[in-house]
Design an enzyme around this catalytic site. Sequence first.
Site, PDB file in Angstrom:
ATOM      1  CD  GLU A   1      13.056 -27.912  44.222  1.00  0.00           C
ATOM      2  OE1 GLU A   1      13.409 -26.796  44.605  1.00  0.00           O
ATOM      3  OE2 GLU A   1      12.283 -28.059  43.237  1.00  0.00           O
TER       4      GLU A   1
ATOM      5  CG  HIS B   1      15.178 -30.255  41.953  1.00  0.00           C
ATOM      6  ND1 HIS B   1      14.264 -30.398  40.934  1.00  0.00           N
ATOM      7  CD2 HIS B   1      15.429 -28.939  42.057  1.00  0.00           C
ATOM      8  CE1 HIS B   1      13.968 -29.190  40.463  1.00  0.00           C
ATOM      9  NE2 HIS B   1      14.664 -28.294  41.117  1.00  0.00           N
TER      10      HIS B   1
HETATM   11 ZN   LIG Z   1      14.510 -26.205  40.859  1.00  0.00          ZN
END
Ligand SMILES: [Zn+2]
Length: 347
Positions: free
Chosen positions: A207, A64
Amino acid sequence: MSLPENLEKLSNACGVTGREEEVRTLLIKMLKPYADQVVVDKLENVIVLKKGKKNAPKVMLAAHMDEIGLMIKTISKEGFLQFTKMGGIDDRILNAQKVLVYTKNGPLDGIIGSKPPHIQKEEERKKIVTYDELFIDIGAESKEDVAKMGVKVGDPVGFDSKYAKIGKDTVIGKAFDDRVGCAVMVETLKLLEKTDCTVYAVGTVQEEIGLRGAATAAFGIEPDIGIALDVTVAGDVPGVREFDTTVKMGKGPAITVTDSGLITHPKVLRLLLDTAEENKIPYQLETGLMGSTDAARIAMTRQGVPSGTISIATRYIHSPVGMLSLKDAEHSAKLAVAAIRNIQKSF
Ligand SMILES: [Zn+2]
């Protein structure tokens, strides 16, 4: 560029969750030499395709791009900025931090302030100062002054920490969660060269607030296997019990067995363990940690995707500055490369 050089650039860049543009631009530059195709999807994940043989399994790697941070919520008439949190941040670490407020005209220096302890009452001093009682001071004199400086409600705020090497293999910096995963993903594609599998290296967005980018990316890709590259808590500091986590910095990639969102698919776990053993890559097993990674979301896509996570043990995650071992990052890339090469055997 080497893994540490990439990590330094990625760590110093701003990518507060939902505002990942600077990181994405860097990541595209780093991944392009190894890509057959680069696509930015509608949610702004970057998806880099490396083609394999026809009908070979599709592997989705996910790291991410976003980091935890703050967002300007209100501006007082005296010119102080109040904020909301983007991602999981412990309120106790916020006070007196140096931050950067990212405005349309560029970043501004600021300090997180609170009521000085000297004028707090006895019982106030014992209490945790929560984020809604804190404010960012950018040296403005009024609300109008703040506007003139280009600050708007909704502007992202990041911690002001610079990457530094502090030991032979040890580095410190901000946003290692998950820029180290991004750097490991670049290194994986670099080392992979030719592969039978088709590889999708995905820099995911959002994320930290619920694995959102991974959801749309995985739906579009429809992978046969998903591997998240992320960080995990290093438990090798005073006050952490062995029972809470056995993962230590510098002891090799951590392979997740379970976390709060994922039970690693047995085939993926076997693949990662066998690959590590065969290639004599040191590794650690992790179980039962709170929190999860993009792998949890990839696993639940469509009819389900066998998924797992390779993590880099990082101290002080979700704080303004973390610490990790470059060796762990390098070993994680080696493990990912060797696992991708082994996939066709086991899938
Ligand atoms: Zn992470």
